[in-house]
Design an enzyme around this catalytic site. Structure first.
Site, mmCIF file in Angstrom:
data_model
loop_
_atom_site.group_PDB
_atom_site.id
_atom_site.type_symbol
_atom_site.label_atom_id
_atom_site.label_comp_id
_atom_site.label_asym_id
_atom_site.label_seq_id
_atom_site.Cartn_x
_atom_site.Cartn_y
_atom_site.Cartn_z
ATOM 1 N N LYS A 208 14.987 -21.808 -5.594
ATOM 2 C CA LYS A 208 14.485 -20.573 -4.971
ATOM 3 C C LYS A 208 12.988 -20.438 -5.214
ATOM 4 C CE LYS A 208 13.776 -16.378 -6.033
ATOM 5 N NZ LYS A 208 12.649 -15.916 -5.202
ATOM 6 N N GLU A 282 10.387 -21.311 -18.836
ATOM 7 C CA GLU A 282 8.963 -21.543 -19.035
ATOM 8 C C GLU A 282 8.276 -20.255 -18.617
ATOM 9 O OE1 GLU A 282 5.500 -21.767 -18.644
ATOM 10 O OE2 GLU A 282 5.598 -23.217 -17.017
ATOM 11 N N CYS A 316 0.155 -19.684 -16.340
ATOM 12 C CA CYS A 316 0.862 -19.195 -17.524
ATOM 13 C C CYS A 316 0.189 -19.676 -18.807
ATOM 14 C CB CYS A 316 2.314 -19.628 -17.478
ATOM 15 S SG CYS A 316 2.491 -21.370 -17.089
ATOM 16 N N GLU A 413 -0.330 -10.461 -20.938
ATOM 17 C CA GLU A 413 -0.721 -11.473 -19.970
ATOM 18 C C GLU A 413 -1.229 -10.783 -18.704
ATOM 19 O OE1 GLU A 413 2.438 -13.957 -18.334
ATOM 20 O OE2 GLU A 413 1.085 -15.673 -18.482
#
Lengths: 502, 310
Positions: A208, A282, A316, A413
């Site tokens: 997906k 992850e 990331c 983040e």
């Protein structure tokens, strides 16, 4: 960004006195150099890729995917619902049992080599499509995303018939049907990271792609057709979070691989609890990029820029916390600001562009909100002088100084082109600050001293440590996090473990 | 249970059945019993809660009162384990291997005591208890030898396309909470504990709830071996009370649910997701000849890109 070749550079501590202002005569004006978008044809509508064919969603629902640089709609894409998820999982199961898991590894390998070659052959098409759908500069999609995606298929193709030598037992078995949910920051590359090891190990996949970047995954589905991959081995379901949730919770899935935010990763871990499904995650990061006073200065500046402004900071493992040794902090910040002043923000298809568009309005809002928190909590904002296009989603390269560890911009983040600068005095303090985070995906260290590189690398709690470089990726190099940055590794021999019953 | 031990059953704390029976029969000397305590940060506190619970043998006879650790005890244990982590993880692999081997040496010297404890706790014959103890000692020896080898099978030098020496090394995950097997009081415990600490993790172990006493004796061995304080913390008490606290704890990095029932696992795994703990369980596979599975389950792979140039 940045060349792979280490450059010689002056010692930061030895750099004294104010730097000369750039000579006005040396400021180059660039003529636009746009990559042609004619090379790729985008259909007005895309279906779901199930059992080797494109077909509309059962519900008939579609959604638009935008070019974030212009906000124009590129195409309408089918939105997969639970019935489509069920069909895709059934197709994958059938392909697993009848075709893929019984195929000799050497034959699986040849399919993967074919896919790698097709990606190379159609690389320009993929690069343009990626930049259109994602907003990233063509220089990055052309030089990083697409070549690395091909390299991943090439690397794992070679493992498919060598699994018994991988250190996971004499006859390691695949897990079964893998449900793979990937993010929007490196759409094709993340698809390759997921599919290549899964297929090499003998699993079948339901992939997906992210809601805002479905197009290259659908083109990859076409590549799978062209490679002659048996129907059902790879299925692509487009949709948003609900589609992902339906996929993850489907009982026919044996293995889940997710790349995305820590928040969603935790939800998936909770949803998977007690089911026995194999899970790798992850997730997010808040990496420290540590610059010592003996670091080669030009190289360090380029590395810092590459660390946080590569892909608009939608990375990331971005080096979003710059930790500079106090004695050189002023020099580094000054040089950094000069360098950021030369970055070119604009049309992602322009080959001169350094900074492309923010991927979505939602992400732009998040970056804006967190930056405002930086102001409110007392950090000092500096913004690179650049003009933002009138339409599309944009955020200029931004630097915060005077950041303390408790600030939100030092803890959360941001996933955008925003760098928080902190300082340290001793190596011990650098380690303590670097590790002061629940994340642990990556870290950087800049110093001329090899022993200090290794000393720091041993102490920083992160899955990837870059020394005198940043944001390097390679299919042979394992990638993944400590702590709340997730678990499992992608890449290298270690990446096979995620897709084997070990 | 009366103060005076029945003649046919050895009193607690007297590990040589023959001698115990003789002493009781002659009425010459009253046995000195042992208080079974927790083991936290190298010290032996009773539970801060002051609670205990009765431990019985297979026939329902009272063996002793074990400390019933509280959630506060568990948090203290995590704190001790966190404090011990940098030193233990930073010790050389050679050193850790020797420390583990020394545990085996000390257990060997107290093998008779362990055998008597295991026989009572599990209702085993002397022969079976002795072989369980021998297997537990051998587990320590097996895992001790892995300390300076695991990086060579789990690490790698990676041929990246660029001017870098790229290498991957395993590192300990951090603080690992372990719910030990419920049936096998000593061999089960050692089988799940040794692979955790040999690689540099520190451990908070919840011992078998019905059979906790051999674990306490093991903690006495650990305290007098070279294992630094806090590397192993051992709690006795109710698994159903302690496991959820461990699963919830935000400073625990991994949890081994081997000693929990299937019915409890989903809730514990859900709680463990709060800080993305690594979750491990493998049913009764701890009893198999040991392999590398458990070693690798509490390791992280770190990859370093070191520049190569002139």
């Amino acid at each position: 960004m940045g060349s792979g070749k280490p450059k010689s550079g002056g010692d930061l501590a030895a750099t004294s006195g104010p730097l000369a202002a750039p000579d006005a005569g040396l400021i180059w004006e660039y003529a636009p150099a746009p990559e042609s978008r004619d090379i790729v044809s985008i259909a007005p509508e895309y279906g779901l890729f199930i059992d080797g064919e494109f077909r509309p969603a059962e519900s008939g629902r579609t959604f638009a995917t935008l070019n974030p640089a212009t906000e124009e709609s590129l195409s309408q894409v089918a939105e997969a619902g639970p019935a489509d998820v069920d069909r895709a999982v059934t197709a994958a199961r059938s392909a697993y049992e009848r075709a893929w898991s019984v195929l000799p590894g050497s034959e699986r390998a040849k399919y993967l080599f074919r896919i790698a070659r097709l990606l190379q052959e159609r690389s320009r098409e993929f690069a343009v499509l990626e930049s259109l759908d994602n907003g990233k500069p063509i220089r990055e999609s052309r030089d990083v995303d697409i070549p690395l995606a091909a390299a991943h298929f090439f690397y794992y193709a070679g493992w498919a018939d060598k699994l018994e030598h991988a250190g996971y037992g004499a006859d390691p078995r695949p897990v079964g049907v893998a449900g793979q949910v990937i993010p929007w920051n490196f759409p094709l590359l993340m698809a390759a990271w997921k599919l290549a090891p899964a297929l090499a190990a003998g699993n079948t996949c339901v992939l997906k792609p992210a809601e805002t970047t479905p197009l290259t995954a659908l083109l990859l589905a076409e590549v799978c057709q062209q490679a002659g991959l048996p129907p059902g081995v790879v299925n692509v379901l487009t949709g948003a979070g609900e589609t992902g949730a339906a996929l993850v919770s489907h009982p026919g899935i044996d293995k889940i691989a997710f790349t995305g935010s820590t928040e969603v990763g935790k939800q998936i871990a909770q949803a998977t609890a007690g089911t026995g499904k194999k899970l790798t995650l992850e997730l997010g990061g808040k990496a420290a990029n540590v610059v010592f006073d003996d670091a080669p200065v030009e190289q360090a500046i380029e590395g810092i820029v590459n660390g946080i402004f590569f892909n608009q900071g939608h990375v990331c493992c971005a080096g979003s916390r710059l930790l500079v040794q106090e004695s050189v902090a002023d020099v580094v910040v000054d040089r950094l600001q000069r360098r950021l002043g030369t970055l070119r923000l604009g049309d992602p298809l322009d080959k001169n562009t350094d900074i492309g568009a923010i991927n979505s309005r939602q992400q732009l809002d998040k970056i804006t909100e967190l930056s405002a928190a930086g102001d409110a909590e007392g950090a000092h904002r500096w913004t690179a002088p650049c003009q933002l296009p009138a339409s599309g989603f944009w955020f200029p390269p931004t630097l915060f100084t005077g950041v303390s560890q408790s600030h939100r911009i030092a803890r959360e983040e941001i996933f955008g082109p925003v760098l928080s600068v902190l300082t340290f005095r001793t190596p011990e303090e650098a380690v303590a600050k670097a590790n002061n985070t629940p994340y642990g995906l990556s870290a950087g260290v800049w110093t001329d001293k090899g022993s200090r590189i290794l000393w720091m690398a041993q102490r920083m709690r992160a899955g990837v440590v870059w020394a005198n470089t940043y944001n390097r990726f390679d299919p042979a190099s394992p990638f993944g996090g400590y702590q709340e940055s997730g678990y499992g590794r992608e890449g290298g021999r270690h990446g096979l473990a995620a897709y084997l019953d070990v | 249970m009366s103060d005076r031990a029945p003649a046919k059953k050895p009193a607690r704390g007297q590990v040589q059945p023959g001698r115990a029976a003789t002493a009781a029969a002659a009425g010459a000397r009253l046995g000195v019993r042992k208080t079974y305590k927790l083991f936290i940060g190298g010290a032996f506190p009773r539970s801060e809660s002051g609670r205990s619970y009765p431990v019985r043998d297979r026939d329902g006879e009272l063996l002793a009162h074990a400390a019933r650790a509280s959630r506060k005890d568990l948090r203290d244990a995590v704190k001790a384990a966190r404090g011990a982590f940098p030193g233990w993880a930073g010790a050389t692999a050679y050193n850790r291997g020797q420390v583990l081997y020394r545990v085996a040496e000390l257990m060997e010297g107290r093998a008779a005591q362990f055998a008597a404890e295991v026989a009572q706790a599990e209702g085993l014959s002397a022969g079976k208890a002795e072989s369980a103890v021998a297997a537990a000692i051998d587990r320590w020896v097996w895992y001790a030898g892995w300390s300076d080898k695991v990086a060579q099978i789990a690490g790698a030098a990676n041929p990246v396309a660029g001017p870098y020496f790229n290498f991957s090394v395993p590192e300990p995950t951090g603080v690992v909470a372990t719910i030990a097997p419920q049936q096998s009081s000593l061999l089960g415990l050692v089988s799940v504990l040794a692979p955790v600490i040999v690689t540099g993790n520190t451990a908070v172990v919840i011992a078998s709830e019905p059979r906790p006493l051999p674990a306490v004796v093991l903690s006495e061995v650990l305290a007098t071996s070279d294992v630094p304080p806090g590397v192993v913390n051992l709690l006795t008490g109710y698994t159903g009370e302690l496991a959820p606290v461990a699963a919830d704890h935000m400073d625990v990095n991994a949890i081994d649910l081997t000693g929990t029932g299937p019915a409890d696992r989903a809730a514990l795994e859900r709680a463990a997701a709060a800080n993305l703990k690594r979750v491990y369980h493998d049913g009764e596979r701890w009893a198999d000849p040991p392999g590398t599975r458990r070693l690798l389950a509490t390791l992280e792979i770190k990859t370093v890109w070191h520049p190569a140039g002139i």
